[in-house]
Scaffold this motif. Sequence first.
Motif, PDB file in Angstrom:
ATOM      1  N   ALA A 153       0.861  -1.234  -0.089  1.00 22.77           N
ATOM      2  CA  ALA A 153       0.034   0.010   0.182  1.00 22.77           C
ATOM      3  C   ALA A 153       0.746   1.290   0.190  1.00 22.77           C
ATOM      4  CB  ALA A 153      -0.866   0.049   1.222  1.00 22.77           C
ATOM      5  N   ALA A 154       1.949   1.394   0.410  1.00 20.54           N
ATOM      6  CA  ALA A 154       2.711   2.392   0.755  1.00 20.54           C
ATOM      7  C   ALA A 154       3.871   2.721  -0.441  1.00 20.54           C
ATOM      8  CB  ALA A 154       3.706   2.121   1.935  1.00 20.54           C
ATOM      9  N   ARG A 155       4.006   1.670  -1.337  1.00 17.37           N
ATOM     10  CA  ARG A 155       4.868   1.645  -2.516  1.00 17.37           C
ATOM     11  C   ARG A 155       4.571   2.745  -3.697  1.00 17.37           C
ATOM     12  NH1 ARG A 155       8.568  -1.688  -3.175  1.00 17.37           N
ATOM     13  NH2 ARG A 155       7.278  -3.389  -2.443  1.00 17.37           N
ATOM     14  N   PRO A 156       3.011   2.837  -4.032  1.00 14.28           N
ATOM     15  CA  PRO A 156       2.539   3.823  -4.976  1.00 14.28           C
ATOM     16  C   PRO A 156       2.695   5.174  -4.100  1.00 14.28           C
ATOM     17  CG  PRO A 156       0.991   2.336  -4.199  1.00 14.28           C
ATOM     18  CD  PRO A 156       2.154   1.767  -3.756  1.00 14.28           C
ATOM     19  N   LEU A 157       2.428   5.226  -3.163  1.00 14.77           N
ATOM     20  CA  LEU A 157       2.424   6.454  -2.377  1.00 14.77           C
ATOM     21  C   LEU A 157       3.752   7.128  -2.231  1.00 14.77           C
ATOM     22  CD1 LEU A 157       1.001   8.465  -0.371  1.00 14.77           C
ATOM     23  CD2 LEU A 157       1.394   7.381   1.462  1.00 14.77           C
ATOM     24  N   LEU A 158       4.917   6.152  -1.984  1.00 13.91           N
ATOM     25  CA  LEU A 158       6.362   6.627  -1.788  1.00 13.91           C
ATOM     26  C   LEU A 158       6.599   7.127  -3.254  1.00 13.91           C
ATOM     27  CD1 LEU A 158       8.914   6.704  -0.698  1.00 13.91           C
ATOM     28  CD2 LEU A 158       9.400   4.134  -0.852  1.00 13.91           C
ATOM     29  N   ARG A 159       6.420   6.238  -4.092  1.00 14.45           N
ATOM     30  CA  ARG A 159       6.663   6.555  -5.534  1.00 14.45           C
ATOM     31  C   ARG A 159       6.164   7.671  -6.021  1.00 14.45           C
ATOM     32  NH1 ARG A 159       5.890   5.971 -11.001  1.00 14.45           N
ATOM     33  NH2 ARG A 159       7.438   4.663 -12.263  1.00 14.45           N
ATOM     34  N   GLY A 160       4.928   8.051  -5.679  1.00  9.43           N
ATOM     35  CA  GLY A 160       4.237   9.555  -6.189  1.00  9.43           C
ATOM     36  C   GLY A 160       5.084  10.511  -5.498  1.00  9.43           C
TER      37      GLY A 160
ATOM     38  N   CYS B 226      12.044   2.602  -5.416  1.00 10.35           N
ATOM     39  CA  CYS B 226      11.126   2.430  -4.490  1.00 10.35           C
ATOM     40  C   CYS B 226      11.027   0.942  -4.101  1.00 10.35           C
ATOM     41  CB  CYS B 226       9.800   2.970  -4.843  1.00 10.35           C
ATOM     42  SG  CYS B 226       9.911   4.543  -4.964  1.00 10.35           S
ATOM     43  N   ALA B 227      11.903  -0.018  -4.742  1.00 12.51           N
ATOM     44  CA  ALA B 227      11.855  -1.242  -4.638  1.00 12.51           C
ATOM     45  C   ALA B 227      12.036  -1.872  -3.374  1.00 12.51           C
ATOM     46  CB  ALA B 227      12.969  -1.946  -5.559  1.00 12.51           C
ATOM     47  N   ASP B 228      11.784  -2.904  -3.025  1.00 14.01           N
ATOM     48  CA  ASP B 228      12.027  -3.771  -1.638  1.00 14.01           C
ATOM     49  C   ASP B 228      13.462  -3.436  -1.147  1.00 14.01           C
ATOM     50  OD1 ASP B 228       9.372  -4.571  -1.627  1.00 14.01           O
ATOM     51  OD2 ASP B 228       9.778  -6.703  -2.162  1.00 14.01           O
ATOM     52  N   GLU B 229      14.443  -3.558  -2.273  1.00 15.03           N
ATOM     53  CA  GLU B 229      15.737  -3.207  -1.734  1.00 15.03           C
ATOM     54  C   GLU B 229      15.939  -1.967  -2.702  1.00 15.03           C
ATOM     55  OE1 GLU B 229      17.700  -4.837   0.302  1.00 15.03           O
ATOM     56  OE2 GLU B 229      16.331  -6.215   0.766  1.00 15.03           O
ATOM     57  N   PRO B 230      16.063  -0.893  -1.936  1.00 16.89           N
ATOM     58  CA  PRO B 230      16.024   0.392  -2.791  1.00 16.89           C
ATOM     59  C   PRO B 230      17.239   0.620  -3.254  1.00 16.89           C
ATOM     60  CG  PRO B 230      16.025   0.889  -0.468  1.00 16.89           C
ATOM     61  CD  PRO B 230      15.697  -0.650  -0.721  1.00 16.89           C
ATOM     62  N   ASP B 231      17.271   1.064  -4.744  1.00 16.80           N
ATOM     63  CA  ASP B 231      18.669   1.460  -5.346  1.00 16.80           C
ATOM     64  C   ASP B 231      18.452   2.899  -5.884  1.00 16.80           C
ATOM     65  OD1 ASP B 231      20.737   1.733  -6.956  1.00 16.80           O
ATOM     66  OD2 ASP B 231      20.264   0.154  -8.156  1.00 16.80           O
ATOM     67  N   THR B 232      19.025   3.787  -5.262  1.00 15.16           N
ATOM     68  CA  THR B 232      18.758   5.150  -5.576  1.00 15.16           C
ATOM     69  C   THR B 232      19.691   5.768  -6.490  1.00 15.16           C
ATOM     70  OG1 THR B 232      20.201   5.741  -3.944  1.00 15.16           O
ATOM     71  CG2 THR B 232      17.622   5.763  -3.435  1.00 15.16           C
ATOM     72  N   ALA B 233      20.605   4.908  -6.902  1.00 15.69           N
ATOM     73  CA  ALA B 233      21.776   5.482  -7.557  1.00 15.69           C
ATOM     74  C   ALA B 233      21.382   5.746  -9.095  1.00 15.69           C
ATOM     75  CB  ALA B 233      23.040   4.216  -7.905  1.00 15.69           C
ATOM     76  N   PRO B 234      20.453   5.076  -9.799  1.00 12.73           N
ATOM     77  CA  PRO B 234      20.023   5.706 -11.383  1.00 12.73           C
ATOM     78  C   PRO B 234      19.308   7.065 -10.998  1.00 12.73           C
ATOM     79  CG  PRO B 234      19.379   3.175 -10.845  1.00 12.73           C
ATOM     80  CD  PRO B 234      19.848   3.650  -9.545  1.00 12.73           C
ATOM     81  N   LEU B 235      18.457   7.225  -9.983  1.00 13.50           N
ATOM     82  CA  LEU B 235      18.232   8.722  -9.840  1.00 13.50           C
ATOM     83  C   LEU B 235      19.011   9.708  -9.316  1.00 13.50           C
ATOM     84  CD1 LEU B 235      15.586  10.421 -10.455  1.00 13.50           C
ATOM     85  CD2 LEU B 235      14.749   9.484  -7.881  1.00 13.50           C
ATOM     86  N   ARG B 236      19.806   9.307  -8.820  1.00 12.25           N
ATOM     87  CA  ARG B 236      21.054  10.312  -8.304  1.00 12.25           C
ATOM     88  C   ARG B 236      21.773  10.594  -9.425  1.00 12.25           C
ATOM     89  NH1 ARG B 236      21.670  10.781  -2.647  1.00 12.25           N
ATOM     90  NH2 ARG B 236      20.741   9.259  -1.433  1.00 12.25           N
ATOM     91  N   ALA B 237      21.934   9.587 -10.447  1.00 13.78           N
ATOM     92  CA  ALA B 237      22.865   9.739 -11.765  1.00 13.78           C
ATOM     93  C   ALA B 237      21.985  10.791 -12.512  1.00 13.78           C
ATOM     94  CB  ALA B 237      22.957   8.527 -12.321  1.00 13.78           C
ATOM     95  N   LEU B 238      20.862  10.777 -12.543  1.00 11.01           N
ATOM     96  CA  LEU B 238      20.056  11.476 -13.542  1.00 11.01           C
ATOM     97  C   LEU B 238      20.078  12.971 -12.917  1.00 11.01           C
ATOM     98  CD1 LEU B 238      16.962   9.459 -14.193  1.00 11.01           C
ATOM     99  CD2 LEU B 238      18.465  10.289 -15.894  1.00 11.01           C
ATOM    100  N   LEU B 239      19.924  13.071 -11.669  1.00  8.17           N
ATOM    101  CA  LEU B 239      19.929  14.486 -11.111  1.00  8.17           C
ATOM    102  C   LEU B 239      21.314  15.092 -11.091  1.00  8.17           C
ATOM    103  CD1 LEU B 239      17.697  13.521  -7.740  1.00  8.17           C
ATOM    104  CD2 LEU B 239      17.257  15.007  -9.556  1.00  8.17           C
ATOM    105  N   ALA B 240      22.305  14.439 -10.985  1.00  6.67           N
ATOM    106  CA  ALA B 240      23.655  14.755 -11.087  1.00  6.67           C
ATOM    107  C   ALA B 240      23.919  15.385 -12.457  1.00  6.67           C
ATOM    108  CB  ALA B 240      24.571  13.680 -10.574  1.00  6.67           C
TER     109      ALA B 240
END
Length: 536
Positions: A463-470, A516-530
Amino acid sequence: MSTSGRAVMAVAMLAGFYLLALGIVAGLLAFDIGLYRSMGGLHLGVLKLWALSAAVGYPVVRVVFLTRHRAADDELPGVLVTREQQPALWGLVDRIAERTALRGPAEIRLVPEVNAGVLEETRLLGLIPGKRHLVIGVPLLLGLTEGELEAVLAHEFGHYSNRDVRLAGVTLAGRRALLHTIGGFHARADQHRAEEAAKLAAKAEKRLAKGRKPSSEEAGGGIDRMLAGLFTLYAKLYFRVSEAVGRRQEYAADLVAAHLAGRDATASALRKVPVLDSAQDFYLGSFATIGWEAGLLPPVGQVYGGLAHLLSDPKRRQELAEYALDLPEHAPDPYDSHPPIARRVAAVEALPEDGRGPGAAGPALALLREPERVLAELEVVTLAPEAAGKERVEWSELVRRAMAAHARESAGPACDALTALGLPPTVHGLLDALDAGRAQEFTDRLPRSEQAAAATGRAALDAARPLLRGELGRVTVLALVESGRAAWELSWSGPAELRLPDGFADAFEAALDAACADEPDTAPLRALLAAGPVTA
């Protein structure tokens, strides 16, 4: 029914309204006198019943006969235009008056609504004529051709020729009186209910202080609510009778318009008016006031005048044309003074071909001298006082800044939740929370449905995943906007378009999923922001 017969009916119905009120008061007086005689004098019981009668009769006298009604002029804000100021518009009106051999209006008033109408200051319930007024909605000037506007105005002169304006004075007076009376009774009932609720709350508080259960009694509207219901029943009867007359008047006025301006121009105008009404509502809500909460308005004269941009957009023009060709068919409403527009169009188009075509094809707005000045004046007299404090900006900047303000507001819950966790209220703060395994702490501080809040275990995570993703998507967009790497662009064909950096959109969805996966990987989004400067 003849004009005289219609006038008699309207006067009789209006008189019946006041007779109803007088009948209530007279009945109460008769009851009180009869009670006094039957009881042989004054007794405590008689006095109590007299008090009850007074409680019923006083609001009738107070609301129906003693409260002043608002003047008609208070309901017609707009810009008065003189012959010297607008000779072309007045010239068109004068030509119609000459062709119909009727007395024209003494004044023309431009208003922001999609409407044209006539008003005559009559006496003796509309039986003695007086000063005439013509009201023309600016959206009609923006969206109609000269030929179509001529048909609309000819329709209004059709009411003059049928002496409908005088009758309208009677029926309008009755409508206002009834609505005023019903509204007055409801206002008194609401006040009575509020006072009674306050008393009951005070009693409940005292009972609770003494350890006793509060009473289940609820506040009501008293006798005023009952009186409002009684006059509402009469109002329904009055509206059914008077509006049936009004519908016949509309058909007759359409025939006058077709005779003066031509069948095709009249049918085309009838098709366009409801389309313009819908377009105006959409434009005001989606464009003109998009920056209101952010303290922004379009350039001076464009709050109403900007409708022309929407109407000239090729895609919108096609949509509106299709709507005009396929008007929805509605069953007649017994309380509506106008017949369904589709039926009026069908009646006009069924007339014989007159060979005049659609009439003058030039834009009706060309009849106005200095239209920008007129539109600016209309804003001054019709917009809320708060408009004076708004910043006026060009359309492209208005959309960009207004949508940025909406983005900041949309990201507000996520920023508040991050602050509560002791983290920076930024996209990087949220990514740090995900890397630290604090996703649930974050989502627990967001507004959620009762079902989502009650979920546990795996169901809570799902239930929390779509909320977190949004929320992650919103703070990411905000970061891009505030760093200047993304912005919204104005589009008259559809919603404002968010322009993201080149290549960002292609990888954005996958990056959000990874973060937002069970094992979060923030590297792709950080790379886009960088890939460019991001400060938020």
